[in-house]
Design a protein around this motif. Sequence first.
Motif, PDB file in Angstrom:
ATOM      1  N   UNK A  95      14.451  48.190  56.653  1.00 24.58           N
ATOM      2  CA  UNK A  95      14.992  48.199  55.289  1.00 24.58           C
ATOM      3  C   UNK A  95      16.287  49.003  55.223  1.00 24.58           C
ATOM      4  N   UNK A  96      17.336  48.393  54.689  1.00 29.12           N
ATOM      5  CA  UNK A  96      18.597  49.102  54.500  1.00 29.12           C
ATOM      6  C   UNK A  96      18.723  49.501  53.036  1.00 29.12           C
ATOM      7  N   UNK A  97      19.018  50.770  52.799  1.00 23.38           N
ATOM      8  CA  UNK A  97      19.027  51.308  51.436  1.00 23.38           C
ATOM      9  C   UNK A  97      20.265  52.152  51.196  1.00 23.38           C
ATOM     10  N   UNK A  98      20.760  52.098  49.938  1.00 21.89           N
ATOM     11  CA  UNK A  98      21.818  53.016  49.507  1.00 21.89           C
ATOM     12  C   UNK A  98      21.138  54.117  48.691  1.00 21.89           C
ATOM     13  N   UNK A  99      21.221  55.331  49.194  1.00 23.62           N
ATOM     14  CA  UNK A  99      20.543  56.462  48.553  1.00 23.62           C
ATOM     15  C   UNK A  99      21.590  57.444  48.056  1.00 23.62           C
ATOM     16  N   UNK A 100      21.317  58.066  46.906  1.00 25.08           N
ATOM     17  CA  UNK A 100      22.179  59.161  46.482  1.00 25.08           C
ATOM     18  C   UNK A 100      21.321  60.313  45.988  1.00 25.08           C
ATOM     19  N   UNK A 101      21.784  61.519  46.245  1.00 25.88           N
ATOM     20  CA  UNK A 101      21.009  62.690  45.850  1.00 25.88           C
ATOM     21  C   UNK A 101      21.921  63.882  45.619  1.00 25.88           C
ATOM     22  N   UNK A 102      21.367  64.853  44.913  1.00 21.41           N
ATOM     23  CA  UNK A 102      22.030  66.133  44.694  1.00 21.41           C
ATOM     24  C   UNK A 102      21.222  67.191  45.437  1.00 21.41           C
ATOM     25  N   UNK A 103      21.906  68.081  46.161  1.00 24.59           N
ATOM     26  CA  UNK A 103      21.232  69.204  46.803  1.00 24.59           C
ATOM     27  C   UNK A 103      21.756  70.503  46.197  1.00 24.59           C
ATOM     28  N   UNK A 104      20.836  71.414  45.898  1.00 16.08           N
ATOM     29  CA  UNK A 104      21.196  72.745  45.391  1.00 16.08           C
ATOM     30  C   UNK A 104      20.772  73.770  46.435  1.00 16.08           C
ATOM     31  N   UNK A 105      21.709  74.632  46.820  1.00 12.18           N
ATOM     32  CA  UNK A 105      21.460  75.653  47.842  1.00 12.18           C
ATOM     33  C   UNK A 105      21.515  77.035  47.206  1.00 12.18           C
ATOM     34  N   UNK A 106      20.530  77.867  47.556  1.00  8.36           N
ATOM     35  CA  UNK A 106      20.475  79.257  47.087  1.00  8.36           C
ATOM     36  C   UNK A 106      20.876  80.165  48.244  1.00  8.36           C
ATOM     37  N   UNK A 107      21.740  81.126  47.969  1.00 12.36           N
ATOM     38  CA  UNK A 107      22.247  82.019  49.006  1.00 12.36           C
ATOM     39  C   UNK A 107      21.870  83.466  48.677  1.00 12.36           C
TER      40      UNK A 107
END
Lengths: 121, 121
Positions: free
Chosen positions: A96-108
């Motif tokens: 299966x070929x998929x277009x995925x989008x996401x947001x990542x939040x990083x804590x430092x």
Amino acid sequence: MNIKEIAEELVAGCREGRTEENLGKLYADNCVSVEAMDNSGAGRETHGLDGIRGKHAWWDENFEVHDAKVDGPYLHGDDRFAVTFALDATNKMDGTRTQMSEVAVYHVADGKIVREEFFYN
Amino acid sequence: MNIKEIAEELVAGCREGRTEENLGKLYADNCVSVEAMDNSGAGRETHGLDGIRGKHAWWDENFEVHDAKVDGPYLHGDDRFAVTFALDATNKMDGTRTQMSEVAVYHVADGKIVREEFFYN
């Protein structure tokens, strides 16, 4: 490294194929990685850098990435930043070929990434 | 409304010009809005729905928006979601036209948005 340097190096690493190298360089040993939902049945959280390396290895084994767009970093105060990802990838198991989008939040904290949180559907 | 319904209505409202109406419908009265940095000299946080309405009024008075792209929502568990914004806007005070992009993270409790956090540079 301050948060801006950490954030910019994380983004540069994603764009330039230094993601694995950056885990050791930018992440705390006890970093926690949190998925948007429980995809594996083992819960949403992975604790520790070795577990996070395992997530990367699982992804690399199971997906072929055709195209990746990384935008950011976007800063929030002195302890968090966000990065957006848009991926075009094929699941090697079922084709299966998929277009995925996401947001990542990083804590430092103390100059290392201590928590990463992924937002997607 | 569950978090998915709240998130989708917030995005639809941004796209369809119902942002103001949605403040009353989707936000808790004691909602906190947090900027990426202290832009005004009064701190990063605005407490309460009236203050948040004031931020919107300030924006509408001072910026002319030529184009806005809203992507998402992206969910994270049952209490947070993210939305990305890309704006092409002119500052009416000095005539500067800028392309801005940012990530917003919304926290939901008891069926209302209780905190919004903006990530940008």
